[in-house]
Write a protein that holds these residues in place. Structure first.
Motif, mmCIF file in Angstrom:
data_model
loop_
_atom_site.group_PDB
_atom_site.id
_atom_site.type_symbol
_atom_site.label_atom_id
_atom_site.label_comp_id
_atom_site.label_asym_id
_atom_site.label_seq_id
_atom_site.Cartn_x
_atom_site.Cartn_y
_atom_site.Cartn_z
ATOM 1 N N LEU A 1 -0.592 -21.692 8.390
ATOM 2 C CA LEU A 1 -1.491 -21.585 7.242
ATOM 3 C C LEU A 1 -2.196 -20.234 7.238
ATOM 4 O O LEU A 1 -2.290 -19.564 6.195
ATOM 5 N N PHE A 2 -2.667 -19.828 8.407
ATOM 6 C CA PHE A 2 -3.328 -18.527 8.554
ATOM 7 C C PHE A 2 -2.373 -17.401 8.176
ATOM 8 O O PHE A 2 -2.739 -16.483 7.430
ATOM 9 N N PHE A 3 -1.145 -17.463 8.658
ATOM 10 C CA PHE A 3 -0.167 -16.408 8.397
ATOM 11 C C PHE A 3 0.218 -16.373 6.921
ATOM 12 O O PHE A 3 0.437 -15.302 6.351
ATOM 13 N N PHE A 4 0.273 -17.534 6.283
ATOM 14 C CA PHE A 4 0.552 -17.597 4.850
ATOM 15 C C PHE A 4 -0.553 -16.878 4.063
ATOM 16 O O PHE A 4 -0.262 -16.148 3.099
ATOM 17 N N LEU A 5 -1.797 -17.058 4.470
ATOM 18 C CA LEU A 5 -2.913 -16.393 3.795
ATOM 19 C C LEU A 5 -2.835 -14.880 3.988
ATOM 20 O O LEU A 5 -3.113 -14.109 3.058
ATOM 21 N N VAL A 6 -2.437 -14.455 5.193
ATOM 22 C CA VAL A 6 -2.284 -13.018 5.460
ATOM 23 C C VAL A 6 -1.185 -12.438 4.577
ATOM 24 O O VAL A 6 -1.351 -11.374 3.969
ATOM 25 N N LEU A 7 -0.052 -13.134 4.499
ATOM 26 C CA LEU A 7 1.061 -12.659 3.671
ATOM 27 C C LEU A 7 0.669 -12.628 2.196
ATOM 28 O O LEU A 7 1.089 -11.720 1.460
ATOM 29 N N SER A 8 -0.121 -13.591 1.762
ATOM 30 C CA SER A 8 -0.590 -13.602 0.370
ATOM 31 C C SER A 8 -1.465 -12.379 0.095
ATOM 32 O O SER A 8 -1.355 -11.747 -0.962
ATOM 33 N N ALA A 9 -2.325 -12.045 1.061
ATOM 34 C CA ALA A 9 -3.177 -10.863 0.906
ATOM 35 C C ALA A 9 -2.341 -9.588 0.871
ATOM 36 O O ALA A 9 -2.622 -8.666 0.097
ATOM 37 N N LEU A 10 -1.297 -9.540 1.697
ATOM 38 C CA LEU A 10 -0.420 -8.367 1.708
ATOM 39 C C LEU A 10 0.342 -8.244 0.387
ATOM 40 O O LEU A 10 0.503 -7.132 -0.148
ATOM 41 N N ALA A 11 0.816 -9.383 -0.138
ATOM 42 C CA ALA A 11 1.520 -9.366 -1.420
ATOM 43 C C ALA A 11 0.597 -8.876 -2.542
ATOM 44 O O ALA A 11 1.013 -8.110 -3.417
ATOM 45 N N TYR A 12 -0.656 -9.316 -2.490
ATOM 46 C CA TYR A 12 -1.634 -8.844 -3.480
ATOM 47 C C TYR A 12 -1.835 -7.336 -3.354
ATOM 48 O O TYR A 12 -1.908 -6.611 -4.351
ATOM 49 N N ASN A 13 -1.928 -6.848 -2.111
ATOM 50 C CA ASN A 13 -2.134 -5.418 -1.890
ATOM 51 C C ASN A 13 -0.986 -4.596 -2.423
ATOM 52 O O ASN A 13 -1.189 -3.498 -2.940
ATOM 53 N N ILE A 14 0.234 -5.094 -2.275
ATOM 54 C CA ILE A 14 1.393 -4.369 -2.799
ATOM 55 C C ILE A 14 1.243 -4.137 -4.295
ATOM 56 O O ILE A 14 1.589 -3.076 -4.815
ATOM 57 N N SER A 15 0.692 -5.134 -4.981
ATOM 58 C CA SER A 15 0.528 -5.022 -6.434
ATOM 59 C C SER A 15 -0.541 -4.012 -6.822
ATOM 60 O O SER A 15 -0.596 -3.565 -7.972
ATOM 61 N N THR A 16 -1.414 -3.649 -5.884
ATOM 62 C CA THR A 16 -2.497 -2.705 -6.195
ATOM 63 C C THR A 16 -2.175 -1.271 -5.799
ATOM 64 O O THR A 16 -2.900 -0.354 -6.170
ATOM 65 N N LEU A 17 -1.114 -1.080 -5.030
ATOM 66 C CA LEU A 17 -0.778 0.248 -4.528
ATOM 67 C C LEU A 17 0.151 0.993 -5.471
ATOM 68 O O LEU A 17 0.982 0.388 -6.162
ATOM 69 N N SER A 18 0.025 2.310 -5.483
ATOM 70 C CA SER A 18 0.976 3.181 -6.174
ATOM 71 C C SER A 18 1.780 3.943 -5.130
ATOM 72 O O SER A 18 1.355 4.077 -3.983
ATOM 73 N N ILE A 19 2.909 4.431 -5.538
ATOM 74 C CA ILE A 19 3.710 5.242 -4.632
ATOM 75 C C ILE A 19 2.962 6.546 -4.340
ATOM 76 O O ILE A 19 2.383 7.166 -5.226
ATOM 77 N N SER A 20 2.930 6.953 -3.072
ATOM 78 C CA SER A 20 2.279 8.208 -2.695
ATOM 79 C C SER A 20 3.285 9.356 -2.806
ATOM 80 O O SER A 20 4.494 9.129 -2.995
ATOM 81 N N TYR A 21 2.786 10.578 -2.649
ATOM 82 C CA TYR A 21 3.687 11.728 -2.739
ATOM 83 C C TYR A 21 4.709 11.719 -1.605
ATOM 84 O O TYR A 21 5.904 11.964 -1.831
ATOM 85 N N LYS A 22 4.266 11.413 -0.373
ATOM 86 C CA LYS A 22 5.189 11.377 0.760
ATOM 87 C C LYS A 22 6.243 10.294 0.561
ATOM 88 O O LYS A 22 7.419 10.480 0.905
ATOM 89 N N GLU A 23 5.830 9.159 0.022
ATOM 90 C CA GLU A 23 6.785 8.083 -0.243
ATOM 91 C C GLU A 23 7.757 8.486 -1.340
ATOM 92 O O GLU A 23 8.962 8.174 -1.267
ATOM 93 N N ALA A 24 7.252 9.176 -2.349
ATOM 94 C CA ALA A 24 8.125 9.654 -3.434
ATOM 95 C C ALA A 24 9.138 10.673 -2.917
ATOM 96 O O ALA A 24 10.301 10.691 -3.348
ATOM 97 N N LEU A 25 8.699 11.516 -1.985
ATOM 98 C CA LEU A 25 9.627 12.463 -1.371
ATOM 99 C C LEU A 25 10.755 11.730 -0.657
ATOM 100 O O LEU A 25 11.931 12.101 -0.780
ATOM 101 N N ASN A 26 10.399 10.699 0.098
ATOM 102 C CA ASN A 26 11.422 9.922 0.796
ATOM 103 C C ASN A 26 12.357 9.219 -0.175
ATOM 104 O O ASN A 26 13.548 9.075 0.095
ATOM 105 N N PHE A 27 11.825 8.800 -1.300
ATOM 106 C CA PHE A 27 12.641 8.067 -2.272
ATOM 107 C C PHE A 27 13.564 8.992 -3.071
ATOM 108 O O PHE A 27 14.741 8.678 -3.274
ATOM 109 N N PHE A 28 13.037 10.126 -3.520
ATOM 110 C CA PHE A 28 13.789 10.981 -4.437
ATOM 111 C C PHE A 28 14.458 12.193 -3.775
ATOM 112 O O PHE A 28 15.505 12.640 -4.244
#
Length: 401
Positions: free
Chosen positions: A14-41
């Motif tokens: 149950l605890f781990f499910f709550l942690v994963l839910s928080a991480l999933a929420y965080n993913i929705s709030t983040l934008s790609i950074s410049y370093k990440e864009a460099l790795n992608f493109f």
């Protein structure tokens, strides 16, 4: 006893499910950074392969970009569970260790960002698990590590020291050979003017563990080295810590190259803590309880700031000083542009252009975008969090620029 063990298991799940839910929420709030864009493109690295493969399968989204690292985080927790089977005297200790491991601030951050830290953590745990089950070193994995990441040089060095203790000639030769090859392939940065960054390294480690937990980590490393059996995990963690601090006397280090090998020592820390607690009579455990409460309080506070970071913008006068600023604003700005049918832009900020490209805003000559304050412009767009402006973009039609 089985009923009690099952209860611990379900509480942790149950605890781990709550942690994963928080991480999933965080993913929705983040934008790609410049370093990440460099790795992608731009780059041709392991991170480039992973992120492009994921977005090809799942579609180009923030979730697809970060899903492989979230998956490796989950698998790392599973491996930690398997590695600690039979390690603790009580099953409750095992689940407490898992809970702490799963919310280490450094590991949580690694699970959200496009970086190699969580990859190194997973494969290191996999190696240790295979060694625990078979009592043999996986030389196939070792040769894979050579091409996986440059940080494995420190792992090879730790295996060399371990082979000296075990008098394992095969491991000694292989580890020394792989360490030499790693140095040859990736090199070793000795450039720049010598300057001490020891305090910076301590501060980063404290943020990865949480300050009080990192202090106890130091004690655990020392205590195990003096009085306990020095295992493979101890050699890996101690070697990584020692060289990261040693090199910090001269230059700034990339903590991602060392931290994955340090956090795997957590089970030994937890085991030592419970041992120190239980050998004392109940009336002499009060100080330990206070220390435990303080440590967990600081850890939970660190985790909360890591996962729910946006309100901190309200406390910071300059938004760019926020630790997550490089991972914000691009997605929101792209959405504002699209809502006004602006799909092609030019800008002096090439880093921002590359980030916006991930969200479908291509380079073109229809509009010019700048984040520098302008007196004459056609459109002004503000990216806001909690009514606080984090970024202002000025849009000028190219023929009027």
């Amino acid at each position: 006893m089985k009923t009690l063990t099952s209860a611990y298991k379900y509480i942790f799940l149950l605890f781990f499910f709550l942690v994963l839910s928080a991480l999933a929420y965080n993913i929705s709030t983040l934008s790609i950074s410049y370093k990440e864009a460099l790795n992608f493109f731009v780059n041709n690295s392991l991170l480039s392969i992973i992120t492009n493969a994921s977005t090809t399968i799942l579609g180009q989204s923030d979730f697809a970009l970060r899903f492989p690292f979230l998956l490796l985080y989950i698998l790392s927790v599973v491996l930690m569970y398997k590695i600690t089977e039979g390690f603790f005297k009580r099953e409750s200790d095992r689940y407490i260790n898992l809970a702490i491991f799963s919310i280490l601030p450094g590991l949580l951050s690694a699970s959200l960002l496009v970086n190699s830290a969580v990859i190194v953590t997973f494969f290191t745990l996999l190696y240790i698990y295979i060694y625990k089950v078979t009592s043999k070193h996986s030389y196939i994995l070792l040769f894979l590590f050579l091409f996986l990441d440059n940080s494995y040089a420190i792992f090879f060095l730790a295996l060399f020291f371990y082979s000296l203790k075990k008098k394992d000639n095969n491991l000694l030769i292989v580890s020394l050979l792989l360490f030499g090859l790693s140095m040859g392939i990736y090199g070793f940065d000795t450039g720049g003017k010598p300057k001490g960054f020891l305090i910076d390294t301590f501060a980063i480690y404290a943020s990865i563990f949480s300050p009080l937990l990192f202090i106890f980590f130091f004690y655990s490393i020392y205590r195990t080295g003096i009085k306990e059996n020095k295992t493979l995990t101890w050699y890996v963690s101690t070697t990584s810590l020692f060289f990261s601090l040693l090199l910090s006397f001269r230059q700034r280090i990339y903590i991602e190259d060392y931290a994955p090998f340090v956090v795997i020592f957590l089970p030994y820390m937890v085991k030592l803590f419970f041992h120190n607690l239980r050998i004392r009579l109940p009336q002499f455990r009060i100080k330990h309880y206070y220390l435990t409460f303080a440590t967990l309080f600081v850890l939970v506070l660190n985790v909360s700031l890591t996962l729910f970071y946006k309100p901190l913008y309200l406390l910071i006068e300059e938004p760019k000083k926020h630790f997550a600023y490089d991972y914000n604003c691009a997605k929101e700005l792209a959405s504002l542009l699209k809502s006004r049918n602006i799909n092609y832009i030019d800008s002096e900020d090439k880093e921002l252009l590359l980030r916006l490209r991930y969200y479908g805003i291509e380079s073109g000559n229809e509009y010019y975008l700048t984040t520098r304050e302008q007196y004459y412009y056609d459109l002004k767009l503000d990216v806001e969090y909690f009514s606080k402006v984090l970024l202002t973009a000025y849009i000028i039609k190219e023929d009027e620029k």
